[in-house]
Design an enzyme around this catalytic site. Structure first.
Site, PDB file in Angstrom:
ATOM      1  N   LYS A   1     -45.174 -54.546 -40.614  1.00 27.51           N
ATOM      2  CA  LYS A   1     -43.841 -55.162 -40.926  1.00 27.51           C
ATOM      3  C   LYS A   1     -43.579 -56.386 -40.597  1.00 27.51           C
ATOM      4  CE  LYS A   1     -42.423 -52.922 -44.628  1.00 27.51           C
ATOM      5  NZ  LYS A   1     -43.028 -53.194 -46.093  1.00 27.51           N
TER       6      LYS A   1
ATOM      7  N   ARG B   1     -37.322 -42.914 -52.469  1.00 30.79           N
ATOM      8  CA  ARG B   1     -37.963 -41.721 -51.868  1.00 30.79           C
ATOM      9  C   ARG B   1     -38.498 -41.924 -50.455  1.00 30.79           C
ATOM     10  NH1 ARG B   1     -44.049 -41.774 -54.633  1.00 30.79           N
ATOM     11  NH2 ARG B   1     -44.862 -43.410 -53.433  1.00 30.79           N
TER      12      ARG B   1
ATOM     13  N   SER C   1     -54.903 -50.544 -56.282  1.00 25.76           N
ATOM     14  CA  SER C   1     -54.526 -50.367 -55.041  1.00 25.76           C
ATOM     15  C   SER C   1     -54.405 -51.733 -54.376  1.00 25.76           C
ATOM     16  CB  SER C   1     -55.255 -49.192 -54.301  1.00 25.76           C
ATOM     17  OG  SER C   1     -54.841 -49.566 -52.926  1.00 25.76           O
ATOM     18  N   VAL C   2     -53.387 -52.181 -53.637  1.00 27.92           N
ATOM     19  CA  VAL C   2     -53.513 -53.496 -52.945  1.00 27.92           C
ATOM     20  C   VAL C   2     -54.198 -53.407 -51.540  1.00 27.92           C
ATOM     21  CG1 VAL C   2     -51.229 -54.202 -53.852  1.00 27.92           C
ATOM     22  CG2 VAL C   2     -51.308 -52.735 -51.447  1.00 27.92           C
TER      23      VAL C   2
ATOM     24  N   ASP D   1     -48.683 -50.452 -59.566  1.00 29.87           N
ATOM     25  CA  ASP D   1     -48.458 -49.450 -58.689  1.00 29.87           C
ATOM     26  C   ASP D   1     -49.323 -48.420 -58.783  1.00 29.87           C
ATOM     27  OD1 ASP D   1     -45.399 -48.399 -57.603  1.00 29.87           O
ATOM     28  OD2 ASP D   1     -47.027 -46.966 -57.528  1.00 29.87           O
TER      29      ASP D   1
ATOM     30  N   ALA E   1     -32.195 -49.687 -48.737  1.00 32.90           N
ATOM     31  CA  ALA E   1     -31.825 -48.847 -50.097  1.00 32.90           C
ATOM     32  C   ALA E   1     -32.291 -47.434 -50.235  1.00 32.90           C
ATOM     33  CB  ALA E   1     -32.545 -49.511 -51.332  1.00 32.90           C
TER      34      ALA E   1
ATOM     35  N   TYR F   1     -45.734 -48.830 -38.650  1.00 34.01           N
ATOM     36  CA  TYR F   1     -45.118 -49.316 -39.706  1.00 34.01           C
ATOM     37  C   TYR F   1     -44.491 -50.791 -39.305  1.00 34.01           C
ATOM     38  CZ  TYR F   1     -41.346 -49.671 -43.543  1.00 34.01           C
ATOM     39  OH  TYR F   1     -40.658 -49.931 -44.522  1.00 34.01           O
TER      40      TYR F   1
ATOM     41  N   ASN G   1     -44.519 -55.807 -52.325  1.00 28.06           N
ATOM     42  CA  ASN G   1     -43.463 -54.749 -52.128  1.00 28.06           C
ATOM     43  C   ASN G   1     -44.101 -53.360 -51.776  1.00 28.06           C
ATOM     44  OD1 ASN G   1     -40.639 -53.380 -52.420  1.00 28.06           O
ATOM     45  ND2 ASN G   1     -41.990 -52.542 -54.314  1.00 28.06           N
TER      46      ASN G   1
ATOM     47  N   SER H   1     -39.117 -55.206 -42.650  1.00 32.89           N
ATOM     48  CA  SER H   1     -38.221 -53.971 -42.393  1.00 32.89           C
ATOM     49  C   SER H   1     -37.364 -54.122 -41.025  1.00 32.89           C
ATOM     50  CB  SER H   1     -38.876 -52.743 -42.308  1.00 32.89           C
ATOM     51  OG  SER H   1     -38.275 -51.532 -41.858  1.00 32.89           O
TER      52      SER H   1
HETATM   53  P1  NAI Z   1     -40.962 -46.444 -52.850  1.00 35.10           P
HETATM   54  O1  NAI Z   1     -41.892 -45.653 -52.372  1.00 35.10           O
HETATM   55  O2  NAI Z   1     -40.096 -46.195 -53.918  1.00 35.10           O
HETATM   56  O3  NAI Z   1     -41.873 -47.696 -53.387  1.00 35.10           O
HETATM   57  C1  NAI Z   1     -43.096 -47.974 -53.170  1.00 35.10           C
HETATM   58  C2  NAI Z   1     -43.988 -48.188 -54.194  1.00 35.10           C
HETATM   59  O4  NAI Z   1     -45.164 -48.600 -53.635  1.00 35.10           O
HETATM   60  C3  NAI Z   1     -44.358 -47.001 -54.675  1.00 35.10           C
HETATM   61  O5  NAI Z   1     -44.027 -46.853 -56.061  1.00 35.10           O
HETATM   62  C4  NAI Z   1     -45.656 -46.640 -54.279  1.00 35.10           C
HETATM   63  O6  NAI Z   1     -46.429 -45.837 -55.299  1.00 35.10           O
HETATM   64  C5  NAI Z   1     -46.300 -48.007 -54.318  1.00 35.10           C
HETATM   65  N1  NAI Z   1     -47.634 -48.151 -53.615  1.00 35.10           N
HETATM   66  C6  NAI Z   1     -47.784 -47.516 -52.272  1.00 35.10           C
HETATM   67  N2  NAI Z   1     -49.076 -47.625 -51.911  1.00 35.10           N
HETATM   68  C7  NAI Z   1     -49.583 -48.665 -52.987  1.00 35.10           C
HETATM   69  C8  NAI Z   1     -50.605 -49.389 -52.860  1.00 35.10           C
HETATM   70  N3  NAI Z   1     -51.927 -49.176 -52.068  1.00 35.10           N
HETATM   71  N4  NAI Z   1     -51.132 -50.184 -54.112  1.00 35.10           N
HETATM   72  C9  NAI Z   1     -50.133 -50.260 -55.182  1.00 35.10           C
HETATM   73  N5  NAI Z   1     -48.964 -49.658 -54.800  1.00 35.10           N
HETATM   74  C10 NAI Z   1     -48.859 -48.810 -53.798  1.00 35.10           C
HETATM   75  O7  NAI Z   1     -40.190 -47.274 -51.679  1.00 35.10           O
HETATM   76  P2  NAI Z   1     -39.406 -48.353 -51.605  1.00 35.10           P
HETATM   77  O8  NAI Z   1     -38.269 -47.915 -50.773  1.00 35.10           O
HETATM   78  O9  NAI Z   1     -38.913 -48.928 -52.909  1.00 35.10           O
HETATM   79  O10 NAI Z   1     -40.195 -49.438 -50.704  1.00 35.10           O
HETATM   80  C11 NAI Z   1     -40.363 -50.930 -51.196  1.00 35.10           C
HETATM   81  C12 NAI Z   1     -40.877 -51.391 -49.999  1.00 35.10           C
HETATM   82  O11 NAI Z   1     -39.723 -51.819 -49.327  1.00 35.10           O
HETATM   83  C13 NAI Z   1     -41.990 -51.186 -49.069  1.00 35.10           C
HETATM   84  O12 NAI Z   1     -42.630 -52.099 -48.568  1.00 35.10           O
HETATM   85  C14 NAI Z   1     -41.025 -50.606 -47.878  1.00 35.10           C
HETATM   86  O13 NAI Z   1     -41.702 -50.545 -46.685  1.00 35.10           O
HETATM   87  C15 NAI Z   1     -39.712 -51.776 -47.813  1.00 35.10           C
HETATM   88  N6  NAI Z   1     -38.610 -50.899 -47.220  1.00 35.10           N
HETATM   89  C16 NAI Z   1     -37.780 -50.207 -47.971  1.00 35.10           C
HETATM   90  C17 NAI Z   1     -36.665 -49.996 -47.098  1.00 35.10           C
HETATM   91  C18 NAI Z   1     -35.809 -49.010 -47.905  1.00 35.10           C
HETATM   92  O14 NAI Z   1     -34.479 -49.047 -47.255  1.00 35.10           O
HETATM   93  N7  NAI Z   1     -35.978 -48.360 -49.173  1.00 35.10           N
HETATM   94  C19 NAI Z   1     -36.359 -50.413 -45.892  1.00 35.10           C
HETATM   95  C20 NAI Z   1     -37.104 -51.309 -45.398  1.00 35.10           C
HETATM   96  C21 NAI Z   1     -38.191 -51.554 -46.103  1.00 35.10           C
END
Ligand code: NAI
Length: 710
Positions: free
Chosen positions: A459, A490, A363-364, A328, A487, A455, A390, A442
């Protein structure tokens, strides 16, 4: 060289070996199975002779001998104890064995020593399959001052045996048996055998052991080798191939018996002090169905694992035994900034529950970052088995106002990010012939969402990446799937209604993702929605369409307009495995126009789930008179799954999932299944070409054609 006393307790392994159904059959034939025990030799209904567990760890035994320093000129396999924790999967997989030398016993100078080693073997999905406890009698190593082995007596009842099983290993038996791994010259080379003091090559003790194992199963719990839990014995005499043998068995209390195997010509025991234990049928079934999904021995990477969904995945992976790289960047929801905190916190949480994890803050978004993340796993644990892409950010704006930077930053994390990490991980997985990759799409990508053009595009790009990776990974055991989660995290806390928060936990998405990461997962190339405990599959369907071109004449826009309804209809739509299959579908054109009064949809139209939905309507009750059977349909591929049909009293009940006691199981790929029920693939051709595999009652499986008008 004397025995190396410091070797006690040193870890040996992990030693990894692969086996397939042919190895299972080869072993069974090597220990005398034939047409009268078809279950042991026929891949369509294969069961494993449990003593297969012993030669499958030959490499481990070799390491025990080397580590102990035992004098090779004087070693014999003295005793063996095999403990079966779970049935050995007949289809094959990877076995990982770890163990240690547990004891040395001293019988005195000139009398020899015993080296005892114990090893436990797990299947590729982490399931503990069996433990081998091996006692090597080392004739030349006694007198080192150790204590003697505790005496253990096995009492044979004072009555004639309850069962006697004669057998005659062939004069060439060792030549087949040795192909299961023990290629020691004593069993093949006449010159070597003579120099070792024998007239000619002798039987492998473990070959006779396999004959004995078959014999006890045949008399104590016939046809149910999965009920065996313990098989223990002493090897007492050498035996020449071609000599008839007899296994004598005395049943003790329920679930226990003693046995020995005699040289039938001399009456001497070649295998003695045999003890066998087994469990009841119901317990064996429970053991089979309750198998927990385990990931022990697996190494997983979760990008964006420091919070939200990624954290839930990382914790659950660790709980199930996987070692995890928690990656992360630790930036804000829009991708700005960075901190080690989120990844470190999740690593700590994993350690607190007794798991193993390391943090990665790369970073990815760059190729170097991707390499660094995968390298962290390889350097620490030497492998990558699971990758969950993810990491994600949001930069929402309506398309008209979206800047180039907003477009790029979002694409860089989601699409380029998955590319950068998946590249090196995919190559490492290919090398080991196993992998599970999950991509994160998504609903915004699958269906569209106002203000999220960047996005949505990124996606949906991931779905395209999966579609091709599923093909390129197929031969290397790599399965690639995509999850569309929902889910509260943030990223979404302001978008989702308050009253739904309780149900919208990331932990309610994790079960699907864990399944996709497991050995058990049958699917590749699927897109699955998951949220609030609801799970479903989304797919690209192609309708049958309309052919408007004629020879020497191109179609016109007016014809397209006139046939619009037919062009856009998804009735009878299909999923295609790849672009070639889709092209084939186009070339084949739409099916013949249905005549009035004909059923609306053919049995093979639509997807597999729809076929089963319609299955009750197509049941022919008259053909079911007197039939009582449970048909299990095990359909692989992205559109597959498990369904069963219970036929009883002239009625049929269709259910989803695995039935506990199927009479017959039909296994097919989704596409072949649709072709078969759609009349394009005759069942007999499907069977003889291997596209249809049948387990259990072959005769009953033939009834499927009669019972349903498919
Ligand atoms: P989140 O913001 O809690 O988690 C995403 C994590 O990715 C964060 O901890 C962030 O620091 C990390 N991150 C961001 N850029 C990065 C990089 N360049 N390198 C490494 N880490 C990085 O959000 P969430 O909701 O847990 O999202 C997880 C995945 O699920 C994402 O791909 C999001 O697009 C996808 N998603 C989430 C939905 C939801 O309802 N929460 C709906 C549809 C898709």
């Amino acid at each position: 060289m004397p025995l190396d006393l410091s070797a006690i307790g040193k870890k040996i392994g992990p030693v990894t070996t692969k086996y397939g159904w042919k190895d299972v059959v080869l072993y069974a034939v090597g220990v005398g199975a034939g047409f009268d025990e078809l279950d042991y030799v026929y891949e369509n209904r294969l069961k494993v002779v449990p003593s297969f567990a012993v030669p499958s760890v030959t490499e481990f035994f070799a390491q025990v001998v080397a580590l102990s320093g035992a004098d090779l000129a004087g070693i014999l396999h003295g005793e063996h104890e095999l403990i079966l924790h779970n049935p050995i999967p007949p289809e094959g997989g990877e076995l990982t064995t770890e163990g240690t030398i547990t004891h040395y016993y001293d019988k005195g100078a000139g009398k020899g020593a015993l080296v005892v080693a114990e090893a436990t073997t797990c299947f590729s999905d982490g399931r503990r399959l069996f433990t081998n406890i091996l006692t090597i009698f080392s004739r030349l190593d006694g007198g080192f001052g150790g204590e003697d082995a505790p005496k253990e007596r096995i009492q044979f009842p004072d009555r004639p045996p309850d069962f006697e099983e004669p057998a005659r290993p062939s004069a060439d038996q060792p030549l087949i048996y040795r192909l299961s791994g023990d290629t020691f010259a004593l069993h093949v080379d006449p010159e070597f055998a003579r120099l070792s003091g024998f007239e000619r090559p002798i039987m492998h003790g473990l070959c006779t052991h396999g004959f004995a194992c078959r014999a006890v199963i045949k008399h104590l719990f016939p046809g149910e080798p999965e009920r065996l839990t313990l098989f223990k014995n002493r090897f007492t005499k050498a035996l020449y191939p071609g000599t008839p043998i007899e296994t004598q068995i005395w049943r003790l209390d329920e679930g226990r018996a003693v046995f020995r195997t005699l040289n039938a010509e001399t009456g001497e025991a070649v295998i003695d002090r045999g003890l066998v234990e087994w469990i009841g049928r119901e317990e064996a079934e429970k053991r089979h169905t309750k198998a927990e999904i385990r990931l022990d021995g697996r190494v997983a990477i979760v990008t964006g694992g420091g919070g939200g969904l990624g954290r839930a995945y990382a914790l659950e992976l660790a709980r199930r035994g996987a070692r995890v790289v928690v990656n992360d960047l630790g930036g804000g929801p829009d991708g700005t900034g960075g901190s080690k905190g989120p990844a470190d916190r999740v690593v700590k949480e994993i350690e607190e529950i007794g798991g193993e994890a390391i943090a990665s803050y790369a970073s990815v978004t760059t190729a170097e970052g991707g390499e660094e993340i995968v390298r962290a796993a390889l350097e620490k644990w030497g492998q990558v088995d699971i990758l969950i892409n993810n990491a994600g950010i949001l930069r929402d704006k309506t398309f008209a106002k979206m800047t180039g930077e907003m477009w790029e930053k979002v694409r860089e994390v989601h699409l380029d990010g998955a590319y950068h990490v998946t590249g090196p991980a995919f190559r490492a997985m290919k090398e080991r012939g196993y992998g599970r990759i999950v991509l994160t799409t998504s609903a915004a990508g699958l269906y569209g969402n106002f203000g999220q053009a960047n996005y949505s595009a990124a996606k949906m790009g991931l779905v395209g990446l999966m579609n091709t990776l599923k093909l390129e990974g197929e031969k290397s055991g790599i399965k690639v799937n995509t999850v569309a989660p929902l889910a509260v995290t943030r990223l979404t806390e302001e978008l989702l209604p308050d009253e739904m928060r309780g149900a919208l936990k990331p932990e309610a998405v994790a079960p699907l993702v864990i399944y996709l990461c497991s050995e058990e997962c049958p699917a590749s190339g699927g897109v699955y929605s998951a949220g609030m405990g609801h799970f479903s599959r989304a797919a690209i369907l192609t309708g049958p369409g309309a052919v408007l071109a004629e020879r020497d004449r191109l179609p016109t826009a007016e014809e397209v307009a006139a046939n619009w309804a037919q062009i856009i209809s998804l009735a009878g739509g299909r999923e295609y495995h790849d672009a070639n299959a889709a092209l084939g579908g186009m070339l084949a054109g739409p099916p013949e126009k249905a005549s009035p009064g004909a059923p609306k949809a053919a049995a093979g139209d639509g997807n597999v789930a729809q076929v089963f939905e319609r299955m009750s309507e197509r049941f022919d009750a008259r053909a079911a008179t007197g039939v009582e059977a449970v048909f299990q349909f095990s359909i692989s591929g992205a559109g597959g799954g498990e369904w069963h049909a219970v036929v009883k009293n002239g009625a049929c009940q269709i259910g989803q999932g695995k039935h506990a006691k199927p009479t017959t199981t039909l296994k097919m790929a989704d596409e072949d299944f649709l072709a078969m029920v759609g009349g394009k693939l005759p069942p007999m051709k499907a069977y003889t070409s291997g596209k249809l595999k049948i387990e259990g009652d072959l005769m009953k499986s033939q009834l499927v054609q009669k019972l349903w008008r498919l």
